[in-house]
Design a protein around this motif. Structure first.
Motif, short mmCIF file in Angstrom:
data_model
loop_
_atom_site.label_atom_id
_atom_site.label_comp_id
_atom_site.label_asym_id
_atom_site.label_seq_id
_atom_site.Cartn_x
_atom_site.Cartn_y
_atom_site.Cartn_z
N ALA A 99 36.15 2.36 -27.71
CA ALA A 99 34.87 1.75 -27.33
C ALA A 99 35.04 0.85 -26.12
N TRP A 100 36.13 0.10 -26.07
CA TRP A 100 36.35 -0.80 -24.95
C TRP A 100 36.55 -0.03 -23.65
N THR A 101 37.40 1.00 -23.66
CA THR A 101 37.60 1.79 -22.44
C THR A 101 36.32 2.51 -22.07
N GLY A 102 35.54 2.89 -23.07
CA GLY A 102 34.24 3.52 -22.78
C GLY A 102 33.32 2.58 -22.02
N ARG A 103 33.33 1.29 -22.39
CA ARG A 103 32.50 0.31 -21.67
C ARG A 103 32.98 0.15 -20.23
N LEU A 104 34.28 0.17 -20.03
CA LEU A 104 34.84 0.07 -18.69
C LEU A 104 34.39 1.27 -17.84
N CYS A 105 34.53 2.46 -18.37
CA CYS A 105 34.15 3.66 -17.63
C CYS A 105 32.64 3.72 -17.39
N THR A 106 31.85 3.26 -18.34
CA THR A 106 30.39 3.22 -18.15
C THR A 106 30.03 2.31 -16.98
N ALA A 107 30.74 1.19 -16.85
CA ALA A 107 30.49 0.28 -15.73
C ALA A 107 30.78 0.95 -14.40
N VAL A 108 31.84 1.74 -14.33
CA VAL A 108 32.18 2.44 -13.09
C VAL A 108 31.19 3.58 -12.84
N LEU A 109 30.73 4.22 -13.89
CA LEU A 109 29.74 5.29 -13.74
C LEU A 109 28.43 4.79 -13.14
N ALA A 110 28.10 3.52 -13.38
CA ALA A 110 26.88 2.95 -12.81
C ALA A 110 26.91 3.05 -11.29
N PHE A 111 28.09 2.98 -10.70
CA PHE A 111 28.26 3.17 -9.26
C PHE A 111 28.50 4.64 -8.91
N ALA A 112 29.37 5.29 -9.67
CA ALA A 112 29.84 6.63 -9.32
C ALA A 112 28.72 7.67 -9.34
N ASN A 113 27.82 7.58 -10.31
CA ASN A 113 26.75 8.58 -10.37
C ASN A 113 25.89 8.59 -9.11
N PRO A 114 25.34 7.45 -8.67
CA PRO A 114 24.55 7.51 -7.44
C PRO A 114 25.40 7.78 -6.19
N ALA A 115 26.66 7.35 -6.20
CA ALA A 115 27.51 7.55 -5.02
C ALA A 115 27.78 9.02 -4.76
N THR A 116 27.83 9.83 -5.80
CA THR A 116 28.14 11.25 -5.61
C THR A 116 26.90 12.07 -5.22
N LYS A 117 25.76 11.42 -5.15
CA LYS A 117 24.52 12.13 -4.76
C LYS A 117 24.21 11.82 -3.30
N LYS A 118 25.15 12.18 -2.44
CA LYS A 118 25.00 11.89 -1.01
C LYS A 118 23.77 12.61 -0.46
N PRO A 119 23.09 11.94 0.46
CA PRO A 119 21.83 12.51 0.97
C PRO A 119 22.08 13.71 1.88
N ASP A 120 21.17 14.64 1.78
CA ASP A 120 21.17 15.79 2.68
C ASP A 120 19.92 15.68 3.53
N TYR A 121 20.09 15.23 4.74
CA TYR A 121 18.93 15.08 5.61
C TYR A 121 18.95 16.10 6.73
N SER A 122 19.65 17.21 6.50
CA SER A 122 19.73 18.26 7.52
C SER A 122 18.34 18.87 7.80
N ALA A 123 17.47 18.85 6.80
CA ALA A 123 16.13 19.42 6.99
C ALA A 123 15.08 18.34 7.27
N SER A 124 15.53 17.10 7.47
CA SER A 124 14.58 16.01 7.74
C SER A 124 13.90 16.25 9.08
N PRO A 125 12.59 16.06 9.13
CA PRO A 125 11.84 16.38 10.34
C PRO A 125 12.05 15.38 11.49
N ASP A 126 12.47 14.15 11.18
CA ASP A 126 12.60 13.15 12.23
C ASP A 126 13.58 12.06 11.84
#
Length: 193
Positions: free
Chosen positions: A42-69
């Motif tokens: 449970a303790w290591t799970g809490r540690l990993c959950t804290a890192v996932l709070a950053f890692a999940n959005p960080a891995t969703k890098k933006p794709d603006y190749s089709a952005s109009p401007d």
């Protein structure tokens, strides 16, 4: 004297021969939520959950190749950097409340991850300020700033919670069983190096 010794021995032996009635059972007191005696999974799970709070959005890098401007590119990149920064703040807050480690050495792991996330927050906050301050009307300068921000983001070293946990064998074993650590491991292996 022999009589006194015999009497004392009879008292000692007689006092130890009491029989307790009933069947042995589990301790009904709840297990501690933190520190020695608490669940390392449970303790290591809490540690990993804290890192996932950053890692999940960080891995969703933006794709603006089709952005109009360029203003759309700016908004897209700013939103990404903002989401990552928010995730870092959330993760750091979770680390502040993780509790004492059930295993010696776990506190050092938390300190290491917390320090990494502090630096990470500074990097992403700086990158967001740079992209937000860029003028999309000046295409050349905006593109240069965007390139610098992308290079900065690409060079950022994320906290390696799983690597830090390997320094404490029992915590490493616990991390192998914690679902959030397994998710973090899967996420880390999917990120191109």
């Amino acid at each position: 004297m022999t009589l006194l010794i015999s009497a004392l021995l009879a008292l000692v032996v007689g006092g130890c021969s009491a029989t307790v009635q009933g069947a042995p059972g589990p301790d009904r007191a709840p297990a501690p939520a933190e520190g020695p005696g608490s669940d390392p999974v449970a303790w290591t799970g809490r540690l990993c959950t804290a890192v996932l709070a950053f890692a999940n959005p960080a891995t969703k890098k933006p794709d603006y190749s089709a952005s109009p401007d360029l203003p759309t590119v700016q908004k897209t990149m700013s939103a990404y950097l903002g989401a990552v920064s928010s995730g870092i703040k959330e993760g750091r807050s979770q680390l502040d409340t993780i509790g004492r480690s059930p295993i010696d050495g776990g506190g050092g792991v938390v300190d290491k991850v917390q320090n990494s996330m502090t630096l990470l927050e500074q990097d992403f906050t700086g990158a967001k300020a740079a992209i937000d301050g860029a003028d999309p009307a000046d295409g050349a300068r905006f593109s240069a700033t965007l390139g610098q921000v992308e290079a900065t983001v690409a060079s950022i070293k994320a906290p390696d919670a799983l690597g830090a946990l390997t320094s404490v064998q029992r915590l490493q074993k616990a991390a192998e069983r914690a679902p959030s650590c397994q998710q973090l491991s899967t996420l880390a292996s999917a990120v191109p190096r």
